[in-house]
Design a protein around this motif. Structure first.
Motif, PDB file in Angstrom:
ATOM      1  N   LYS A 143       0.626  -1.253   0.043  1.00  0.00           N
ATOM      2  CA  LYS A 143      -0.152  -0.089   0.104  1.00  0.00           C
ATOM      3  C   LYS A 143       0.656   1.383   0.097  1.00  0.00           C
ATOM      4  CE  LYS A 143      -3.185   2.389   2.994  1.00  0.00           C
ATOM      5  NZ  LYS A 143      -3.842   2.152   4.240  1.00  0.00           N
ATOM      6  N   MET A 319      -7.717   6.942  -4.321  1.00  0.00           N
ATOM      7  CA  MET A 319      -6.441   5.948  -4.290  1.00  0.00           C
ATOM      8  C   MET A 319      -5.266   6.582  -4.357  1.00  0.00           C
ATOM      9  SD  MET A 319      -7.080   2.565  -5.336  1.00  0.00           S
ATOM     10  CE  MET A 319      -5.899   2.323  -6.128  1.00  0.00           C
ATOM     11  N   VAL A 325      -8.893   0.260   0.445  1.00  0.00           N
ATOM     12  CA  VAL A 325      -9.707  -0.058  -0.445  1.00  0.00           C
ATOM     13  C   VAL A 325     -11.059  -0.503   0.094  1.00  0.00           C
ATOM     14  CG1 VAL A 325      -9.004  -2.527  -0.646  1.00  0.00           C
ATOM     15  CG2 VAL A 325      -9.967  -1.602  -2.583  1.00  0.00           C
ATOM     16  N   TYR A 572      -6.737  -7.059  -0.729  1.00  0.00           N
ATOM     17  CA  TYR A 572      -5.714  -6.881  -1.592  1.00  0.00           C
ATOM     18  C   TYR A 572      -5.843  -7.208  -2.895  1.00  0.00           C
ATOM     19  CZ  TYR A 572      -1.332  -7.382  -4.175  1.00  0.00           C
ATOM     20  OH  TYR A 572      -0.319  -7.328  -4.830  1.00  0.00           O
ATOM     21  N   LEU A 575      -7.809  -4.178  -4.097  1.00  0.00           N
ATOM     22  CA  LEU A 575      -6.909  -3.121  -4.341  1.00  0.00           C
ATOM     23  C   LEU A 575      -6.111  -3.435  -5.833  1.00  0.00           C
ATOM     24  CD1 LEU A 575      -5.301  -0.579  -3.354  1.00  0.00           C
ATOM     25  CD2 LEU A 575      -3.618  -2.451  -2.441  1.00  0.00           C
TER      26      LEU A 575
END
Length: 628
Positions: A143, A319, A325, A572, A575
Motif C-alpha cells: 500500500k 486511491m 480499498v 488486496y 486493491l
C-alpha cells in the motif's frame, strides 16, 4: 565480512528484511548458515516435531504439501520463492508444521537456529511485527508503494487516513438547549460560524444547528425567535470518537449528506470538537458533499450522469491518497446507492402509479455486497407486496415499465446493462414476496448448477430504495429456511471449492495462453463464495464479504486471526482491481479485471501468491467441514 555483506545485500531485497536496521541485518547474517537441497529432497517431513530451524529461501523453489485425510489422499500444495520464510507459524506456536516442505528445484536456503530466531525477534520490532501479522504487514508495504506512485504531485492533499481529532481547527461553539433561539443566532453571528452545538451540563453534545437549518426551520416557517433552541436543533447528532479515521467521517457524509460531524469521547460523551466538510476534502475540488448536493438537485438523467463522472474521479483521488480499498469501495457504493435513489425519484415522476405501490429495489451481486469498483455492471431486482397472483401480475406490469426506464438511465450513467439480464426490468426478477420465496425454495430444494449459480448472485441481495422491511423479512425467511436444509450448503460449498486458486507447481501462477489472470473470476470470487457460505451457515444478515469473513467466520469456527487474514487477502485483490481501473481511466481505455502477473513487482507478486494460498486454506477448511 564480505560474505556477510553479500547476505545483507541479498536479504535487503525482500520484506521484512528490507525495513530492518543495517546492524540487525549484519548480526543476522553472522548467524545464518547456507544449506543445499536437491530437487525432490524433503526439507521438513510431514508430521515432524516442532521445528528448531528457521529457513529463508536463498535460491530455488520450496513446495509445501499439506496432507489431509489419508482415506481421500487429498493434497494441498503451494510454493515458496526467493526471500520467503518457513515454517513461521509452527515455530511461533511450537507445534508440528503439519505440512511437508520439499525442494521443488535445486534449492539453497539460509538456516537460522531457534535461538537465533528468538534473538532476531527481540532485536527487531520490524521482524516481530512481521511474525505477528505477516499478511497485514506485506499488504501495508504494498500500500505504501502504491500510495507513493499515485500521490506524485498530490502532496498538498490531506489523507483521509488521519484521525478526525487532527482535523479540528478550533474549539466548538456551543450553547445550552434552553437558550432562546434569538440569542443563539446572535452568538453564531458574533463567532462567525455556520454551526453550533447544544450541550448539557456535562458538556455532552445533545443537538446541532447549521445554516441550512436556519432557512428551512426558522426563516421560511417564520419561527418564534424567543422559543427554546431545543425546538429547532437536530437532536442526538451523529458523532465519532477522536481516533476514528477521517475516511469514516467521509463515509457518513456520503451516505447522509451531512456537512458536519461531531467528535465526542466514546466513554464519557464529552464534546471534543466539530469536523466540517471543508476540513475533510480538497480532492481536486470534488467533495462528497458537493456530489451529494448535485445528485439531490439533479433534474435529469444527464445531470445524474455528470455526478457519476465525479464519483469516479473521487475514487481515483482517494486511491492517490492511499485510503484503504475497503473504505473506497464503501464510499463509492454509498454514492452509487444515492445515484440509484435519485434515478428512482426521477423515474417515479414519469410513472406516478409506482408511488402508490409497496415495493423495494434490490441490489444484487457486487452492489448487494457493497463491493463496487469503478468497473461494475447492473445486477438488481424488485420485491413487492401482493395479496394474490392477480394483484401480483398487475403490480408487476406497472413496475416493469418503471424498472426498464431505471435500468436504461443507469446505463446512461455508466453502469452497463447486465449481459445476463439480471435486472429489475426482467419479469423473472420482479417478483412479489411470495414469488421470491417460491423461487428461492425451488433452488434450495433442487440445487442443480443453474440454481447454485443464481443463489450466488441473488442471496447477496440488499435493500436499496423503497420499503426496506420487505428485504429484511425475506432475509430472515431465507436464513430460517437454509437452517433446515444443510444439504444445500454442501452443494454450494462443492461449487465454491471447484474453483481452485491459479497457483502453479513450477511457476507462480497458472494463466491462459494470453498470460493473463482475471482478478474477479479467478481471485476475488474465491473469497466471496466462501464468505457467503459462512454467512448463510451462521444466519448472518451481512452481505459484505469482509464483514462476513470477520464476523460470521469466527461464529463458524475460524480463529479471529484467520478471519482477519482472509479479509486482508480479499482486500488486496480488490486493491489490485482498483489499480487496474485507475490505470485504464488514465489511458482512457475500457475497464478490465485482466492482469498479467509478469507485470507485478516482486512484492505484489509475493502477496498475490500469499492471497491465493489463503484462499486454498479457506477452501480446505470448507471441504473438511462438508466432507467433500
Amino acid at each position: 565480512m564480505e560474505l556477510n555483506q553479500a547476505v545483507v545485500d541479498h536479504l535487503k531485497r525482500f520484506p521484512p528484511f528490507q525495513n530492518m536496521l543495517d546492524r540487525v541485518l549484519e548480526a543476522l547474517a553472522s548467524r545464518l548458515t547456507i544449506n543445499y537441497f536437491a530437487a525432490g529432497e524433503i526439507i521438513i517431513p510431514a508430521n515432524a516435531p516442532p521445528p528448531d530451524t528457521f529457513y529463508i529461501v536463498k535460491q530455488g523453489i520450496v513446495q509445501t504439501e499439506q496432507l489431509a485425510s489419508s482415506a481421500r489422499q487429498y493434497r494441498d500444495t503451494f510454493e515458496l520463492h526467493e526471500g520467503e520464510c518457513f515454517p513461521l507459524g509452527a515455530i511461533l506456536a511450537n507445534r508440528s508444521p503439519g505440512s511437508q516442505f520439499v525442494a521443488a528445484t535445486d534449492t539453497f536456503v539460509y538456516e537460522l537456529s531457534l535461538a537465533g530466531f528468538q534473538q532476531l525477534r527481540a532485536e527487531s520490532p520490524v521482524f516481530r511485527d512481521y511474525c505477528e501479522q505477516r499478511t497485514a504487514l506485506l499488504l501495508e508495504y504494498s500500500k505504501q508503494i502504491i500510495q507513493a506512485q499515485y500521490s506524485r504531485g498530490n502532496a498538498e492533499q490531506p489523507a483521509l487516513t488521519i484521525p478526525v481529532q487532527q482535523l479540528i481547527r478550533r474549539p466548538p461553539v456551543t450553547c445550552p438547549s434552553s437558550q432562546p433561539l434569538r440569542d443563539v443566532l446572535q452568538h453564531m453571528k458574533e463567532q462567525q460560524v455556520g454551526s453550533i452545538i447544544a450541550v448539557d451540563d456535562s458538556e455532552r453534545a445533545i443537538g446541532i444547528f447549521t445554516l441550512p437549518d436556519l432557512l428551512t426551520r426558522v426563516t421560511l416557517p417564520q419561527a418564534d425567535l424567543d422559543a427554546p433552541f431545543a425546538t429547532y436543533m437536530t437532536p442526538n447528532p451523529v458523532s465519532l470518537p477522536p481516533t476514528a479515521p477521517a475516511s469514516e467521517a467521509a463515509l457518513i457524509m456520503a451516505r447522509h449528506g451531512f456537512r458536519h460531524i461531531v467528535v465526542t469521547d466514546p466513554d464519557t460523551g464529552r464534546l471534543h470538537g466539530l469536523v466540517s466538510e471543508k476540513d475533510l476534502f480538497s480532492l481536486q475540488r470534488i467533495s462528497l458533499r458537493q456530489i451529494n448536493l448535485r445528485l439531490q438537485a439533479a433534474q435529469s438523467v444527464e445531470q445524474v450522469a455528470a455526478c457519476c463522472g465525479d464519483i469516479r474521479k473521487l475514487g481515483d483521488n482517494m486511491m492517490a491518497q492511499g485510503i484503504a480499498v475497503e473504505q473506497i469501495t464503501q464510499i463509492i457504493s454509498a454514492l452509487n446507492d444515492l445515484t440509484l435513489c435519485q434515478i428512482g425519484r426521477l423515474m417515479r415522476e414519469r410513472h406516478p402509479q409506482v408511488q402508490t405501490l409497496d415495493y423495494c429495489w434490490l441490489a444484487l451481486g457486487s452492489e448487494g455486497r457493497m463491493e463496487q469498483t469503478l468497473y461494475t455492471d447492473q445486477d438488481n431486482g424488485i420485491i413487492f407486496s401482493a395479496t394474490d397472483p392477480r394483484q401480483a401480475q398487475a403490480t408487476r406490469q406497472i413496475l416493469l415499465s418503471f424498472a426498464y426506464d431505471v435500468n436504461q438511465a443507469l446505463d446512461t450513467c455508466g453502469f452497463p446493462l447486465c449481459q445476463g439480464n439480471i435486472m429489475a426490468s426482467n419479469p423473472e426478477w420482479c417478483l412479489s414476496t411470495e414469488e421470491w420465496r417460491a423461487r428461492f425454495s425451488a433452488w434450495i430444494n433442487s440445487p442443480d448448477p443453474v440454481a447454485i449459480m443464481h443463489s450466488s448472485i441473488f442471496f447477496d441481495f440488499r435493500a436499496l430504495d423503497g420499503n426496506e422491511q420487505l428485504a429484511v423479512s425475506l432475509r430472515q425467511w431465507l436464513n430460517q429456511t437454509l437452517a433446515q436444509h444443510p444439504l444445500f450448503l454442501r452443494f454450494l460449498t462443492q461449487n465454491a471449492v471447484s474453483r481452485r486458486p491459479p497457483l502453479g507447481l513450477f511457476r507462480d501462477f497458472v494463466t491462459g495462453q494470453d498470460n493473463m489472470l482475471d482478478l474477479k473470476t479467478q481471485a476475488a470470487v474465491l473469497f466471496v463464495d466462501a464468505a457467503r457460505i459462512l454467512a448463510l451457515q451462521t444466519g448472518s444478515s451481512h452481505t459484505n464479504t469482509v464483514l462476513r469473513l470477520k464476523e460470521a467466520g469466527p461464529q463458524a469456527g475460524l480463529r479471529q486471526a484467520q478471519a482477519d487474514a482472509y479479509a486482508e487477502a480479499f482486500l488486496y485483490i480488490q486493491l489490485l482491481r482498483m489499480q487496474l481501473h485507475h490505470q485504464a481511466a488514465e489511458k482512457n481505455q475500457p475497464y478490465t479485471n485482466q492482469i498479467d502477473p509478469g507485470t507485478l513487482n516482486a512484492l505484489d507478486n509475493r502477496i498475490l501468491r500469499e492471497a491465493f494460498r489463503l484462499a486454498k486454506s479457506l477452501q480446505s477448511m470448507l471441504s473438511v467441514r462438508y466432507a467433500l
